[in-house]
Structure formats: C-alpha cells, structure tokens
Write a protein that holds these residues in place. Structure first.
Motif, PDB file in Angstrom:
ATOM      1  N   TYR A 182       0.833  -1.201   0.000  1.00 10.60           N
ATOM      2  CA  TYR A 182       0.000   0.000   0.000  1.00 10.60           C
ATOM      3  C   TYR A 182       0.866   1.249   0.000  1.00 10.60           C
ATOM      4  N   TRP A 183       0.576   2.153  -0.939  1.00  9.98           N
ATOM      5  CA  TRP A 183       1.190   3.480  -0.978  1.00  9.98           C
ATOM      6  C   TRP A 183       0.265   4.378  -1.793  1.00  9.98           C
ATOM      7  N   ASP A 184      -0.045   5.552  -1.266  1.00 10.74           N
ATOM      8  CA  ASP A 184      -0.956   6.473  -1.960  1.00 10.74           C
ATOM      9  C   ASP A 184      -0.490   7.899  -1.689  1.00 10.74           C
ATOM     10  N   SER A 185      -0.202   8.643  -2.753  1.00 11.44           N
ATOM     11  CA  SER A 185       0.308  10.009  -2.591  1.00 11.44           C
ATOM     12  C   SER A 185      -0.705  10.941  -1.950  1.00 11.44           C
ATOM     13  N   ARG A 186      -1.982  10.601  -2.023  1.00  9.37           N
ATOM     14  CA  ARG A 186      -3.019  11.476  -1.447  1.00  9.37           C
ATOM     15  C   ARG A 186      -3.088  11.367   0.067  1.00  9.37           C
ATOM     16  N   TYR A 187      -2.624  10.227   0.588  1.00  7.40           N
ATOM     17  CA  TYR A 187      -2.832   9.924   2.003  1.00  7.40           C
ATOM     18  C   TYR A 187      -1.572  10.201   2.821  1.00  7.40           C
ATOM     19  N   ASN A 220      -3.202   1.809  -4.341  1.00 12.11           N
ATOM     20  CA  ASN A 220      -3.597   3.022  -3.627  1.00 12.11           C
ATOM     21  C   ASN A 220      -4.716   2.676  -2.657  1.00 12.11           C
ATOM     22  N   ALA A 221      -5.225   3.659  -1.953  1.00 10.05           N
ATOM     23  CA  ALA A 221      -6.195   3.386  -0.889  1.00 10.05           C
ATOM     24  C   ALA A 221      -7.474   2.748  -1.410  1.00 10.05           C
ATOM     25  N   ASP A 222      -7.949   3.200  -2.564  1.00  3.80           N
ATOM     26  CA  ASP A 222      -9.172   2.624  -3.123  1.00  3.80           C
ATOM     27  C   ASP A 222      -8.923   1.202  -3.620  1.00  3.80           C
ATOM     28  N   SER A 247      -8.102  11.214   2.520  1.00  2.45           N
ATOM     29  CA  SER A 247      -7.583  11.476   1.180  1.00  2.45           C
ATOM     30  C   SER A 247      -7.154  12.917   0.968  1.00  2.45           C
TER      31      SER A 247
END
Length: 289
Positions: free
Chosen positions: A28-33, A59-61, A124
């Motif tokens: 898991y890795w998400d630039s928004r979070y 990503n998170a979704d 997010s």
C-alpha cells in the motif's frame, strides 16, 4: 529385556511435500494519504523495492477492493503498509467491523512498520484527523498495541521465532508492546529482558503460525533491510513444529503385553501434505537417511 530406545528427532531436515503456495503480494502506498513516522523518502523507497520484487502497488481505493476480494476468497495474500497511517477506505470505522480487521479475520496478512498501529485514520485530503490514539488498535486489532515502555532506544534482541521468520536487522526500539498484552502473539524481537516485543505477530486464525498482523521496526524512519520485510511477508511455516517427544530427547519405550512402541506427535507445517521424520543418535545417519 529390551534396549532403551534413543529418540533423537532431527525435525524436520526436509520440509515435506507441500501444495503450491503462491502469495498474492501487495504493497500500500498512496500520494493522497498521509504518513507518520515513516517519513518520505522512506515509504517510496520501500514501495519501489517491493514493486521491483514483484509486489502490486495499491492506492487506498485499490486496497479496499483487494482486501474485499481476499475476504471473500480466503486465498493466501499479504500487504505491506508502506505508510504507517491506515487509510479510511479500509479503516472506515474504529471497530472490528472495518475492512482492515475483517481481512485479518479471514486469514489475511499485514506487515506494518514505524509508528503505533492504527493510531491515526488517514484521509484522502492528506490529513490524519481524527487521532484515534491507543483506542484505534484496541478497537480494530483487539488489544492495546501501544503499551510501551516508550522511547527506551534499547537495541532489540531477535528471538528464535524472529530468526525463523527471517529477521536480520536490529534497531533501537521506541514503541514496543508487552508480550502478554494479548493471546496468540508471537514475539519476533524483544526489549526489556524479553518482557516487551519491538516486533511481533498477532495471529487471528485459530492454530495459525504465519499470518495475521506483523509489526516490525517500532521506531521513526523505515527499515533499511528490505529483504527482511519480504521474508516476513512471505514466511509460511511449512516445516513441522513442536515435536513430542522434543527434538533431542532420550526417551524409553511404552510396553503393552508383547508390544514395544512409542507415540509421536507434531504440529504439521502449513500447506504440507506429507512430512518425513528422522531418528538416530548419529547425525550422519540422519543426513544420509
């Protein structure tokens, strides 16, 4: 008269014949979070290394969809959390009904490093409000994972289980957990004379020895030994464990009428369909079978 049987159990030199074991490996890795103690560029470095090793980056979704799929199918799967704040897509509520906990209950495996587990809920918009604090782990994981003692900066000692799981890197502990805080917890690295675990595994399935919530590197930053993360993520206890009589025991036989016998027992390795045991007081005999 009979000779005393010497049972020297080299258990198991062979891991047995196992079903094909294929992990669905994700990170898991998400630039928004947001992220916490695992500050950049550490999470991105871990992400890139795992992607190179064949892990799918989610990503998170996508993490929500992936966890839902494995809650339904129960197939072997593992996700490494490259950011140490859980996203609201899988920690929708601070309860055991959230997707994150349901995934663990269904036999999923999560690897988590740096800050306290489930201490924040990530959004997010890049924030981590609200701060759940210790109640996050209590309500989602089922126990207080932030019991301390905190900030001791004591060098961790890797346990026998930690060696088996593949830990090689030590570090100075900041956020350990008492080893008696919950049942079904396997310490992988300890401090405070073994009283607290700086790395551990909380197992959620009855009798499980290799899945659940895996906690490592309980301090600021990110692990530098990426191979340790991969070994922990993909560890499966295929060898037989806990032989009875114990490995190396000298035991006498049981006798009933004209029969001389010995009862043997062990915990089977996960995924194995056969096991082979070796008995001798001469190691070369065991090696030569």
């Amino acid at each position: 008269m009979y000779k005393k049987l010497i049972c020297l159990v080299f258990f198991m030199l062979a891991s047995g014949i196992a079903h094909g074991w294929e992990w669905d490996r994700a990170a898991y890795w998400d630039s928004r979070y947001p992220t916490g103690w695992a500050a950049e560029p550490g999470p991105s470095t871990v992400r890139d290394a795992l992607e190179l090793a064949g892990y799918t980056i989610l990503n998170a979704d996508e993490l929500k969809t992936w966890m839902d799929g494995h809650i339904a199918d129960g197939e072997p799967s593992v996700v490494v959390m490259c950011k140490d704040i859980v996203p609201d897509t899988v920690a929708e509520t601070m309860t055991a009904n959230c997707t994150f906990r349901q995934y663990l209950d269904a036999g999923g495996k999560v690897v988590w490093f740096s800050d306290w587990p489930i201490y924040y809920q990530g959004l997010s918009n890049g924030t981590s409000a609200p701060t759940w604090g210790a109640a996050g782990a209590v309500n989602v994981l089922g126990f207080d994972a932030s019991g301390g003692p905190n900030d001791s900066m004591e060098e961790v000692s890797i346990t026998v289980a930690g060696v088996a799981w593949g830990l090689t890197e030590t570090w100075q502990s900041q956020r350990p957990t008492p080893i008696t805080i919950t049942e079904n917890l396997t310490p992988l690295a300890t401090v405070s004379g073994g009283a607290s675990a700086a790395a551990w595994v909380k197992h959620y399935l009855p009798g499980d020895t290799y899945r659940g919530f895996v906690r490592i590197f309980d301090r600021t930053g990110t692990p530098t030994a990426i191979d340790d993360i991969i070994r922990l993520a993909e560890y499966a206890a295929r060898k037989a464990e806990s032989p009875i009589p114990a490995d190396g025991s000298n035991v006498g036989p049981e006798i009933w009428e004209d029969n001389v016998y010995m009862l043997l027992d062990y915990t089977p390795g996960s995924g194995a369909i056969t096991h082979t045991a070796y008995f001798s007081d001469v190691e070369q005999n065991v090696i030569d079978r």
